[in-house]
Design a protein around this motif. Structure first.
Motif, PDB file in Angstrom:
ATOM      1  N   THR A  43      29.540  23.084 -18.731  1.00 52.88           N
ATOM      2  CA  THR A  43      30.155  21.954 -18.029  1.00 52.88           C
ATOM      3  C   THR A  43      29.337  20.689 -18.214  1.00 52.88           C
ATOM      4  N   LEU A  44      27.997  20.818 -18.132  1.00 54.78           N
ATOM      5  CA  LEU A  44      27.138  19.649 -18.324  1.00 54.78           C
ATOM      6  C   LEU A  44      27.234  19.127 -19.759  1.00 54.78           C
ATOM      7  N   CYS A  45      27.335  20.040 -20.729  1.00 54.99           N
ATOM      8  CA  CYS A  45      27.449  19.618 -22.132  1.00 54.99           C
ATOM      9  C   CYS A  45      28.745  18.849 -22.375  1.00 54.99           C
ATOM     10  N   ALA A  46      29.800  19.205 -21.658  1.00 54.83           N
ATOM     11  CA  ALA A  46      31.080  18.528 -21.835  1.00 54.83           C
ATOM     12  C   ALA A  46      31.006  17.071 -21.392  1.00 54.83           C
ATOM     13  N   GLU A  47      30.018  16.757 -20.555  1.00 56.13           N
ATOM     14  CA  GLU A  47      29.892  15.393 -20.036  1.00 56.13           C
ATOM     15  C   GLU A  47      29.122  14.474 -20.978  1.00 56.13           C
ATOM     16  N   GLY A  48      28.505  15.038 -22.049  1.00 52.99           N
ATOM     17  CA  GLY A  48      27.787  14.193 -23.006  1.00 52.99           C
ATOM     18  C   GLY A  48      26.405  14.735 -23.291  1.00 52.99           C
ATOM     19  N   PRO A  49      25.524  13.902 -23.817  1.00 50.47           N
ATOM     20  CA  PRO A  49      24.165  14.351 -24.156  1.00 50.47           C
ATOM     21  C   PRO A  49      23.435  14.860 -22.917  1.00 50.47           C
ATOM     22  N   LEU A  50      22.714  15.965 -23.075  1.00 56.56           N
ATOM     23  CA  LEU A  50      21.956  16.511 -21.954  1.00 56.56           C
ATOM     24  C   LEU A  50      20.643  15.758 -21.796  1.00 56.56           C
ATOM     25  N   PRO A  51      20.234  15.483 -20.560  1.00 54.93           N
ATOM     26  CA  PRO A  51      18.923  14.865 -20.346  1.00 54.93           C
ATOM     27  C   PRO A  51      17.802  15.843 -20.652  1.00 54.93           C
ATOM     28  N   SER A  52      16.588  15.319 -20.734  1.00 56.29           N
ATOM     29  CA  SER A  52      15.437  16.106 -21.150  1.00 56.29           C
ATOM     30  C   SER A  52      15.212  17.328 -20.277  1.00 56.29           C
ATOM     31  N   MET A  53      15.372  17.193 -18.960  1.00 54.77           N
ATOM     32  CA  MET A  53      15.118  18.323 -18.062  1.00 54.77           C
ATOM     33  C   MET A  53      16.073  19.467 -18.344  1.00 54.77           C
ATOM     34  N   ASP A  54      17.335  19.158 -18.647  1.00 53.96           N
ATOM     35  CA  ASP A  54      18.297  20.214 -18.965  1.00 53.96           C
ATOM     36  C   ASP A  54      17.948  20.906 -20.274  1.00 53.96           C
ATOM     37  N   LEU A  55      17.535  20.136 -21.269  1.00 51.86           N
ATOM     38  CA  LEU A  55      17.153  20.717 -22.554  1.00 51.86           C
ATOM     39  C   LEU A  55      15.947  21.650 -22.402  1.00 51.86           C
ATOM     40  N   LYS A  56      14.970  21.224 -21.605  1.00 53.31           N
ATOM     41  CA  LYS A  56      13.795  22.062 -21.375  1.00 53.31           C
ATOM     42  C   LYS A  56      14.158  23.322 -20.608  1.00 53.31           C
ATOM     43  N   TYR A  57      15.079  23.205 -19.678  1.00 52.59           N
ATOM     44  CA  TYR A  57      15.531  24.367 -18.906  1.00 52.59           C
ATOM     45  C   TYR A  57      16.182  25.397 -19.831  1.00 52.59           C
ATOM     46  N   ILE A  58      17.060  24.956 -20.705  1.00 51.89           N
ATOM     47  CA  ILE A  58      17.724  25.866 -21.645  1.00 51.89           C
ATOM     48  C   ILE A  58      16.690  26.488 -22.584  1.00 51.89           C
ATOM     49  N   TYR A  59      15.771  25.688 -23.063  1.00 54.91           N
ATOM     50  CA  TYR A  59      14.730  26.153 -23.982  1.00 54.91           C
ATOM     51  C   TYR A  59      13.884  27.246 -23.327  1.00 54.91           C
ATOM     52  N   GLN A  60      13.506  27.036 -22.065  1.00 52.12           N
ATOM     53  CA  GLN A  60      12.662  28.010 -21.377  1.00 52.12           C
ATOM     54  C   GLN A  60      13.401  29.318 -21.133  1.00 52.12           C
ATOM     55  N   ARG A  61      14.689  29.236 -20.790  1.00 51.37           N
ATOM     56  CA  ARG A  61      15.462  30.459 -20.566  1.00 51.37           C
ATOM     57  C   ARG A  61      15.557  31.281 -21.848  1.00 51.37           C
ATOM     58  N   ALA A  62      15.791  30.628 -22.970  1.00 50.13           N
ATOM     59  CA  ALA A  62      15.867  31.348 -24.240  1.00 50.13           C
ATOM     60  C   ALA A  62      14.512  31.979 -24.577  1.00 50.13           C
ATOM     61  N   TYR A  63      13.437  31.245 -24.325  1.00 47.52           N
ATOM     62  CA  TYR A  63      12.082  31.759 -24.586  1.00 47.52           C
ATOM     63  C   TYR A  63      11.801  33.000 -23.750  1.00 47.52           C
ATOM     64  N   ASP A  64      12.025  32.919 -22.437  1.00 47.48           N
ATOM     65  CA  ASP A  64      11.722  34.051 -21.556  1.00 47.48           C
ATOM     66  C   ASP A  64      12.571  35.270 -21.902  1.00 47.48           C
ATOM     67  N   ARG A  65      13.832  35.043 -22.231  1.00 51.76           N
ATOM     68  CA  ARG A  65      14.712  36.171 -22.522  1.00 51.76           C
ATOM     69  C   ARG A  65      14.286  36.910 -23.788  1.00 51.76           C
ATOM     70  N   THR A  66      13.761  36.214 -24.770  1.00 45.39           N
ATOM     71  CA  THR A  66      13.389  36.856 -26.038  1.00 45.39           C
ATOM     72  C   THR A  66      11.914  37.234 -26.089  1.00 45.39           C
ATOM     73  N   ARG A  67      11.209  37.137 -24.938  1.00 40.55           N
ATOM     74  CA  ARG A  67       9.800  37.549 -24.866  1.00 40.55           C
ATOM     75  C   ARG A  67       9.583  38.634 -23.816  1.00 40.55           C
ATOM     76  N   SER A  68      10.632  39.372 -23.470  1.00 40.68           N
ATOM     77  CA  SER A  68      10.538  40.427 -22.446  1.00 40.68           C
ATOM     78  C   SER A  68      10.106  39.863 -21.100  1.00 40.68           C
ATOM     79  N   LYS A  69      10.520  38.634 -20.808  1.00 32.97           N
ATOM     80  CA  LYS A  69      10.178  37.993 -19.540  1.00 32.97           C
ATOM     81  C   LYS A  69      11.437  37.621 -18.755  1.00 32.97           C
TER      82      LYS A  69
END
Length: 553
Positions: free
Chosen positions: A384-410
Motif C-alpha cells: 500500500t505504501l509503495c502504491a503511494e510513490g517513492p518510499l522514504p528512507s525509514m521504510d526502505l531500511k525497515y524492508i531491508y532489515q526484515r529481509a536480512y533477519d529472515r535469511t539469517r535464521s533471525k
C-alpha cells in the motif's frame, strides 16, 4: 550442537531434471544453569550532533541496562566518538566498574562522525583483555554516515575482517533514517557479528538485550558450512544470505555463532539431470566446522559431515516443514526485489510484487500460522505504501532489515520491530490482585518478584523477609552491594535496583527506594521519585525478558 537434514523433491518435466530441496538445521541444546560464556565487550557509541536528544538518551539507557547484566568476570569498556574519539571507561571488570552506569549517563552529543576511529579504539580495548575461553566483541552504534577517517565500506569491512581473524568480532547497530545500512551490514558480515536496525528509540534496549542474551549463551563460534555437489548434481538456488567465501570446488558459507536454544538453518535447492543413476543418489555433502565453546577452557574445533542422499522418482515428495521455510524465505526475496524496484524508480512494480505475493501466501498458508499471517499483513501494508510513490528512507531500511533477519535464521527478531504487530495494538498491561505468597508466583514464562529496600542497608520486613526465608542469595547480594563490595557496575543509591536469579526462570528485583529514617526509631520513608525510577528500570527489563512482575500490593 545437533544437526538434522530434511529433504524433498519434485520432477521438472520441462527441464527434464529433479529439483531437490535440502533443509539443514543446526540446533544448540538448552544451556544448564551454570553455563555462561565470559564476555569481553567494548560498547562504541556515536555521540555526533545528530544523536542529540531522544536517540542518545535511548542509547545511554540501553547501554546502562546491558552493563547491569554483566557478571564479575566480564570485561567491558565504553568508547564514544564524534569528530574525536574518547575512552569513557577503559576495559575492566567487577569492582573496578562501579561508576560505569554514571559514566554512560554523562555522555553528551558533539560534532561529526569518525566511525572508523571509534570502532578502532573499541577493537584495541577488547584486545587488551582478550580471552580465549569467551566472546570478544565490539558493539558499534551509529545514526549517520562515516565522514571522518576511513569512510568507504570496503576498507571498513576489511579492518573488521582482520579483527575477526585475530579473535575479535563486530556487531553493528544502525539508528534512524540516515545511516548506511549496506556499510554496516558489510562490517558485521566481515566481523562475524550481527547487523541491527533501530527504527524507534524505544527499540534500543531490546536490541542490546538480544545481543547480550545471545553472547551469554553462545555454544559455538565461527560456524562454517561447506557444500560440495556430487556427480551431475549442481546447486541451483541458495535461499539464505549468509556471507560466502569463494572456493573452486565448493560453496562455503559463514553462519556466525550458534546460541543455546537457537536453530540455524540453511535451505538449498539442487538440480539433478533425469538421466542420473537409478535408486538412491548421492547429491552432495554438507560439512559443518565450528569452534565449540566450553567456559573456562579453550574452544574445541569440531567437524561434522552430512551426506545428502535421496531416491529420485518422478512422483517426488513434499515435506511440510521445508515448504513452510521456503515460503518464509520467499518473503525475504520478494522484499529484496521490491527494494530493487524502488531503487530504479519503478514504484508500481514494487507495489504489484508485494501485493501479489501477499495474495499468494493467503492461498497457501496454513490456518492459524501466526508467523505467515504476520508476513501477509506486513507485505500488504508495504504494498500500500509503495502504491503511494517513492518510499522514504525509514521504510526502505525497515524492508531491508526484515529481509536480512529472515535469511539469517533471525526470524524471531522480527517480532521486536514488526510494524504489523505494532499496528495490531499493544496489549494493555494487566494488573491482577491475588491472595497468597508473593514469593511463589504462578503463571507461565519468566517471572520477577520485586520488593523495596532502603538506602541505609536495612533489608526490611514483610515480603523482604519472606524472600530471605525462601532464598538467601538476594539479601546477601544486597548487603554486599551496600558495603561497596559487589562486583557489579551499579552504584548503590536511591532509584537503583539489582536482579538476582534464584531459579531458572525466576528473578528477585531489589529496588532501593526508601530513604534513611528521619530520626532514630522511625521507619524508613518511601521516596516516590526513587520508586518511580526503580519501577521504570524494572519495566524495561521485564519487557525485554517478556516477564511478569509480582509484588505486594
Amino acid at each position: 550442537m545437533h544437526t538434522s537434514l530434511l529433504l524433498d523433491s519434485r520432477f521438472d518435466a520441462a527441464a527434464h531434471e529433479h529439483r531437490i530441496r535440502a533443509l539443514l538445521k543446526l540446533t544448540a541444546p538448552p544451556r544448564t544453569s551454570d553455563f555462561r560464556v565470559p564476555l569481553n565487550l567494548s560498547i562504541v557509541l556515536d555521540r555526533s550532533g545528530s544523536m542529540a536528544g531522544e536517540k542518545l538518551a535511548a542509547a545511554r539507557d540501553a547501554a546502562t541496562l546491558l552493563v547491569r547484566r554483566l557478571h564479575p568476570e566480564d570485561v567491558v569498556s565504553v568508547v564514544t566518538y564524534d569528530d574525536e574519539v574518547q575512552t569513557v571507561a577503559p576495559p575492566a571488570s567487577g569492582r573496578q566498574q562501579r561508576q560505569l552506569a554514571h559514566k554512560i549517563r554523562s555522555i553528551r552529543s558533539g560534532g561529526t562522525t569518525n566511525l572508523s576511529g571509534g570502532w578502532s579504539r573499541g577493537r584495541d580495548l577488547v584486545a587488551v583483555k582478550q580471552r580465549s575461553d569467551g566472546m570478544n566483541r565490539v558493539l558499534l552504534l551509529t545514526d549517520g554516515l562515516a565522514n571522518v577517517g576511513i569512510q568507504d565500506a570496503v576498507s571498513l569491512a576489511s579492518i573488521c575482517r582482520q579483527a575477526r581473524e585475530a579473535g575479535i568480532s563486530t556487531t553493528t547497530i544502525g539508528f534512524g533514517a540516515d545511516f548506511d545500512e549496506h556499510m554496516l551490514r558489510a562490517m558485521a558480515d566481515a566481523g562475524g557479528g550481527h547487523a541491527y536496525y533501530i527504527e524507534n528509540p524505544d527499540q534500543a534496549a531490546g536490541i542490546f538485550e538480544e545481543e547480550i542474551e545471545g553472547l551469554l549463551s553462545a555454544v559455538a563460534a565461527n560456524v562454517k558450512l561447506t557444500i560440495r555437489s556430487h556427480g551431475a548434481a549442481r546447486v541451483s538456488r541458495i535461499l539464505d544470505s549468509y556471507p560466502q567465501t569463494p572456493a573452486s570446488d565448493a560453496l562455503i558459507f559463514d553462519l556466525g555463532d550458534v546460541y543455546a536454544r537457537e536453530a540455524k538453518t540453511a535451505l538449498v535447492e539442487f538440480s539433478v539431470p533425469a538421466a542420473a543413476q537409478a535408486g538412491e543418489t548421492l547429491i552432495a555433502e554438507f560439512t559443518v566446522v565450528a569452534d565449540l565453546i566450553h567456559p573456562g577452557t579453550e574452544v574445541e574445533r569440531r567437524e561434522i559431515s552430512i551426506p545428502v542422499r535421496m531416491k529420485l522418482t518422478e512422483e517426488g515428495t513434499k515435506d511440510p516443514e521445508i515448504e513452510r521455510e521456503m515460503l518464509l524465505a520467499e518473503t525475504a526475496h520478494i522484499r529484496e526485489q521490491a527494494l530493487a524496484d524502488q531503487a530504479r524508480g519503478d514504484h508500481a512494480s514494487s507495489h504489484r510484487r508485494l501485493a501479489s505475493f501477499a495474495q499468494h501466501l493467503r492461498g497457501v498458508a496454513s490456518p492459524g500460522d501466526r508467523e505467515l499471517s504476520e508476513e501477509i499483513a506486513d507485505l500488504q501494508r508495504m504494498a500500500t505504501l509503495c502504491a503511494e510513490g517513492p518510499l522514504p528512507s525509514m521504510d526502505l531500511k525497515y524492508i531491508y532489515q526484515r529481509a536480512y533477519d529472515r535469511t539469517r535464521s533471525k526470524g524471531a527478531s522480527i517480532g521486536r520491530y514488526s510494524r504489523s504487530r505494532a499496528d495490531a495494538g499493544d496489549l494493555a498491561a494487566r494488573i491482577e490482585y491475588r491472595s497468597g505468597d508473593a514469593t511463589n508466583p504462578s503463571g507461565p514464562g519468566r517471572k520477577i518478584v520485586a520488593h523495596v529496600t532502603d538506602v541505609a542497608g536495612q533489608w526490611g520486613t514483610g515480603v523482604s523477609r519472606s524472600i530471605s526465608r525462601r532464598w538467601s542469595e538476594p539479601e546477601r547480594v544486597y548487603q554486599t552491594w551496600f558495603c561497596g563490595d559487589a562486583p557489579v557496575p551499579i552504584p548503590f543509591e536511591l532509584g537503583e535496583l539489582q536482579f538476582v536469579r534464584v531459579e531458572p526462570e525466576l528473578y528477585v528485583a531489589t529496588m532501593v527506594a526508601k530513604d534513611v529514617p528521619s530520626h532514630p526509631g522511625a521507619p524508613p520513608q518511601v521516596r516516590y521519585d526513587a520508586l518511580d525510577k526503580s519501577l521504570s528500570l524494572l519495566k524495561d527489563q521485564a519487557l525485554m525478558w517478556g516477564a511478569s512482575v509480582h509484588m505486594p500490593r
